[in-house]
Write a protein that holds these residues in place. Structure first.
Motif, PDB file in Angstrom:
ATOM      1  N   VAL A 232       1.005  -1.367  -0.151  1.00 28.86           N
ATOM      2  CA  VAL A 232      -0.003   0.048  -0.085  1.00 28.86           C
ATOM      3  C   VAL A 232       0.961   1.235  -0.062  1.00 28.86           C
ATOM      4  CG1 VAL A 232      -1.804   1.389   1.335  1.00 28.86           C
ATOM      5  CG2 VAL A 232      -1.837  -1.194   1.304  1.00 28.86           C
ATOM      6  N   ASP A 233       0.580   2.074  -0.799  1.00 23.97           N
ATOM      7  CA  ASP A 233       1.135   3.396  -0.758  1.00 23.97           C
ATOM      8  C   ASP A 233       0.657   4.309   0.297  1.00 23.97           C
ATOM      9  OD1 ASP A 233       2.237   5.914  -1.301  1.00 23.97           O
ATOM     10  OD2 ASP A 233       1.772   5.914  -3.623  1.00 23.97           O
ATOM     11  N   LEU A 234       1.416   4.585   1.428  1.00 25.44           N
ATOM     12  CA  LEU A 234       0.848   5.106   2.264  1.00 25.44           C
ATOM     13  C   LEU A 234       0.508   6.616   2.239  1.00 25.44           C
ATOM     14  CD1 LEU A 234       2.959   3.231   5.203  1.00 25.44           C
ATOM     15  CD2 LEU A 234       0.624   3.058   4.512  1.00 25.44           C
ATOM     16  N   THR A 235       1.302   7.398   1.495  1.00 24.03           N
ATOM     17  CA  THR A 235       1.354   8.981   1.219  1.00 24.03           C
ATOM     18  C   THR A 235       0.835   9.400  -0.239  1.00 24.03           C
ATOM     19  OG1 THR A 235       3.386   8.958   0.907  1.00 24.03           O
ATOM     20  CG2 THR A 235       2.819   9.197   2.878  1.00 24.03           C
ATOM     21  N   GLY A 236       0.804   8.488  -0.917  1.00 22.14           N
ATOM     22  CA  GLY A 236       0.385   8.873  -2.350  1.00 22.14           C
ATOM     23  C   GLY A 236       1.457   9.416  -2.934  1.00 22.14           C
ATOM     24  N   THR A 237       2.716   9.372  -2.546  1.00 24.83           N
ATOM     25  CA  THR A 237       3.798   9.925  -3.204  1.00 24.83           C
ATOM     26  C   THR A 237       4.848   8.911  -3.732  1.00 24.83           C
ATOM     27  OG1 THR A 237       4.999   9.908  -1.099  1.00 24.83           O
ATOM     28  CG2 THR A 237       3.900  12.178  -1.477  1.00 24.83           C
ATOM     29  N   ARG A 238       4.279   7.816  -3.697  1.00 20.37           N
ATOM     30  CA  ARG A 238       4.936   6.657  -4.425  1.00 20.37           C
ATOM     31  C   ARG A 238       6.607   6.520  -3.603  1.00 20.37           C
ATOM     32  NH1 ARG A 238       4.343   7.182 -10.398  1.00 20.37           N
ATOM     33  NH2 ARG A 238       4.630   9.388  -9.804  1.00 20.37           N
ATOM     34  N   ASP A 239       6.558   6.880  -2.441  1.00 21.48           N
ATOM     35  CA  ASP A 239       7.996   6.639  -2.057  1.00 21.48           C
ATOM     36  C   ASP A 239       7.863   5.997  -0.470  1.00 21.48           C
ATOM     37  OD1 ASP A 239       7.169   8.783  -0.772  1.00 21.48           O
ATOM     38  OD2 ASP A 239       9.006   9.941  -1.033  1.00 21.48           O
ATOM     39  N   HIS A 240       6.495   5.905   0.089  1.00 18.91           N
ATOM     40  CA  HIS A 240       6.235   5.646   1.652  1.00 18.91           C
ATOM     41  C   HIS A 240       5.242   4.497   1.491  1.00 18.91           C
ATOM     42  CE1 HIS A 240       7.952   9.512   2.497  1.00 18.91           C
ATOM     43  NE2 HIS A 240       8.038   9.179   3.619  1.00 18.91           N
ATOM     44  N   PHE A 241       5.745   3.177   1.844  1.00 18.06           N
ATOM     45  CA  PHE A 241       5.031   2.120   1.611  1.00 18.06           C
ATOM     46  C   PHE A 241       4.798   1.299   2.720  1.00 18.06           C
ATOM     47  CE2 PHE A 241       6.895   2.992  -2.473  1.00 18.06           C
ATOM     48  CZ  PHE A 241       5.919   2.987  -3.440  1.00 18.06           C
ATOM     49  N   GLU A 242       3.715   0.444   2.753  1.00 20.76           N
ATOM     50  CA  GLU A 242       3.488  -0.472   3.888  1.00 20.76           C
ATOM     51  C   GLU A 242       3.306  -2.195   2.931  1.00 20.76           C
ATOM     52  OE1 GLU A 242       0.611  -1.009   7.725  1.00 20.76           O
ATOM     53  OE2 GLU A 242      -0.256  -1.500   5.795  1.00 20.76           O
ATOM     54  N   ALA A 243       4.173  -2.892   3.425  1.00 18.70           N
ATOM     55  CA  ALA A 243       4.115  -4.052   2.618  1.00 18.70           C
ATOM     56  C   ALA A 243       3.635  -5.594   3.887  1.00 18.70           C
ATOM     57  CB  ALA A 243       5.238  -4.491   2.239  1.00 18.70           C
ATOM     58  N   THR A 244       2.843  -5.858   3.600  1.00 10.99           N
ATOM     59  CA  THR A 244       2.353  -7.350   4.368  1.00 10.99           C
ATOM     60  C   THR A 244       2.841  -8.624   3.380  1.00 10.99           C
ATOM     61  OG1 THR A 244       0.430  -6.253   5.122  1.00 10.99           O
ATOM     62  CG2 THR A 244       0.596  -8.687   5.171  1.00 10.99           C
ATOM     63  N   VAL A 245       3.820  -9.357   3.901  1.00  3.22           N
ATOM     64  CA  VAL A 245       4.339 -10.334   3.467  1.00  3.22           C
ATOM     65  C   VAL A 245       4.199 -11.520   4.031  1.00  3.22           C
ATOM     66  CG1 VAL A 245       6.463 -11.494   2.345  1.00  3.22           C
ATOM     67  CG2 VAL A 245       6.268  -9.021   2.189  1.00  3.22           C
ATOM     68  N   ILE A 246       3.294 -12.492   3.435  1.00  2.70           N
ATOM     69  CA  ILE A 246       2.895 -13.706   4.054  1.00  2.70           C
ATOM     70  C   ILE A 246       3.602 -14.910   3.357  1.00  2.70           C
ATOM     71  CG2 ILE A 246       1.027 -15.554   4.497  1.00  2.70           C
ATOM     72  CD1 ILE A 246      -0.668 -12.793   4.073  1.00  2.70           C
ATOM     73  N   SER A 247       4.486 -15.770   3.916  1.00  2.00           N
ATOM     74  CA  SER A 247       5.178 -16.541   3.379  1.00  2.00           C
ATOM     75  C   SER A 247       5.677 -17.911   4.352  1.00  2.00           C
ATOM     76  CB  SER A 247       6.713 -16.264   2.685  1.00  2.00           C
ATOM     77  OG  SER A 247       7.369 -17.186   2.452  1.00  2.00           O
ATOM     78  N   PRO A 248       5.524 -19.126   3.721  1.00  2.00           N
ATOM     79  CA  PRO A 248       5.896 -20.304   4.684  1.00  2.00           C
ATOM     80  C   PRO A 248       7.382 -20.149   5.065  1.00  2.00           C
ATOM     81  CG  PRO A 248       4.785 -21.035   2.588  1.00  2.00           C
ATOM     82  CD  PRO A 248       4.616 -19.491   2.766  1.00  2.00           C
ATOM     83  N   SER A 249       8.260 -19.499   3.887  1.00  2.00           N
ATOM     84  CA  SER A 249       9.687 -19.500   4.257  1.00  2.00           C
ATOM     85  C   SER A 249       9.919 -18.661   5.689  1.00  2.00           C
ATOM     86  CB  SER A 249      10.270 -18.593   3.173  1.00  2.00           C
ATOM     87  OG  SER A 249       9.842 -19.189   2.090  1.00  2.00           O
ATOM     88  N   PHE A 250       9.011 -18.121   6.110  1.00  2.00           N
ATOM     89  CA  PHE A 250       9.161 -17.514   7.481  1.00  2.00           C
ATOM     90  C   PHE A 250       9.089 -18.162   8.762  1.00  2.00           C
ATOM     91  CE2 PHE A 250       7.595 -13.281   5.516  1.00  2.00           C
ATOM     92  CZ  PHE A 250       8.919 -12.977   4.567  1.00  2.00           C
ATOM     93  N   ASP A 251       8.505 -19.361   8.640  1.00  2.00           N
ATOM     94  CA  ASP A 251       8.385 -20.266   9.592  1.00  2.00           C
ATOM     95  C   ASP A 251       9.663 -20.688  10.210  1.00  2.00           C
ATOM     96  OD1 ASP A 251       6.782 -22.104  11.243  1.00  2.00           O
ATOM     97  OD2 ASP A 251       7.398 -23.803  10.199  1.00  2.00           O
ATOM     98  N   GLY A 252       9.750 -20.554  11.597  1.00  2.00           N
ATOM     99  CA  GLY A 252      10.660 -20.567  12.543  1.00  2.00           C
ATOM    100  C   GLY A 252      11.776 -19.351  12.616  1.00  2.00           C
ATOM    101  N   LEU A 253      11.595 -18.396  11.748  1.00  2.00           N
ATOM    102  CA  LEU A 253      12.636 -17.230  11.743  1.00  2.00           C
ATOM    103  C   LEU A 253      11.866 -16.101  12.671  1.00  2.00           C
ATOM    104  CD1 LEU A 253      13.180 -17.036   7.812  1.00  2.00           C
ATOM    105  CD2 LEU A 253      14.803 -18.425   9.866  1.00  2.00           C
ATOM    106  N   MET A 254      12.723 -15.354  13.363  1.00  2.00           N
ATOM    107  CA  MET A 254      12.545 -14.282  14.087  1.00  2.00           C
ATOM    108  C   MET A 254      12.243 -13.061  13.099  1.00  2.00           C
ATOM    109  SD  MET A 254      13.137 -15.243  17.113  1.00  2.00           S
ATOM    110  CE  MET A 254      13.107 -13.566  17.966  1.00  2.00           C
ATOM    111  N   PRO A 255      11.354 -12.120  13.827  1.00  2.00           N
ATOM    112  CA  PRO A 255      10.855 -10.905  12.748  1.00  2.00           C
ATOM    113  C   PRO A 255      12.089 -10.102  12.089  1.00  2.00           C
ATOM    114  CG  PRO A 255       9.870 -10.932  14.898  1.00  2.00           C
ATOM    115  CD  PRO A 255      10.690 -12.206  15.078  1.00  2.00           C
ATOM    116  N   ILE A 256      13.491  -9.976  12.857  1.00  2.00           N
ATOM    117  CA  ILE A 256      14.434  -9.374  11.950  1.00  2.00           C
ATOM    118  C   ILE A 256      14.841 -10.262  10.861  1.00  2.00           C
ATOM    119  CG2 ILE A 256      16.152 -10.357  13.579  1.00  2.00           C
ATOM    120  CD1 ILE A 256      16.065  -6.770  12.289  1.00  2.00           C
TER     121      ILE A 256
END
Length: 91
Positions: A33-57
């Motif tokens: 999602v473009d948070l400001t309409g300026t196409r340089d500030h975004f929010e990304a939601t990423v869902i992946s089984p590859s993240f299983d067992g990994l810390m957020p960092i």
């Protein structure tokens, strides 16, 4: 004579960010999602089984690695939500 050299930083479309993340994390479902309409500030939601067992960092590093060049210029800010499919379903 003074010559000023400037770089024109192109703006990003959310779809481009989705493509870059999916290219790096093949099994990912991505919403940007473009948070400001300026196409340089975004929010990304990423869902992946590859993240299983990994810390957020570690998850965030995977996403940032996919966007390494873009984070140097066109993307000024990126808020991330990185979840496994089970974590997504539990929300």
């Amino acid at each position: 004579m003074v010559i000023i050299k400037s770089e024109l930083k192109t703006m990003m479309e959310p779809e481009e960010i989705v493509s870059k993340i999916q290219a790096a994390i093949a099994d990912a479902q991505v919403r940007v999602v473009d948070l400001t309409g300026t196409r340089d500030h975004f929010e990304a939601t990423v869902i992946s089984p590859s993240f299983d067992g990994l810390m957020p960092i570690k998850r965030h590093r995977m996403v940032y690695a996919a966007l390494a060049e873009e984070m140097k210029g066109p993307i000024h800010a990126l808020a991330l939500k990185t979840l496994t499919p089970d974590e997504w379903d539990a929300q």
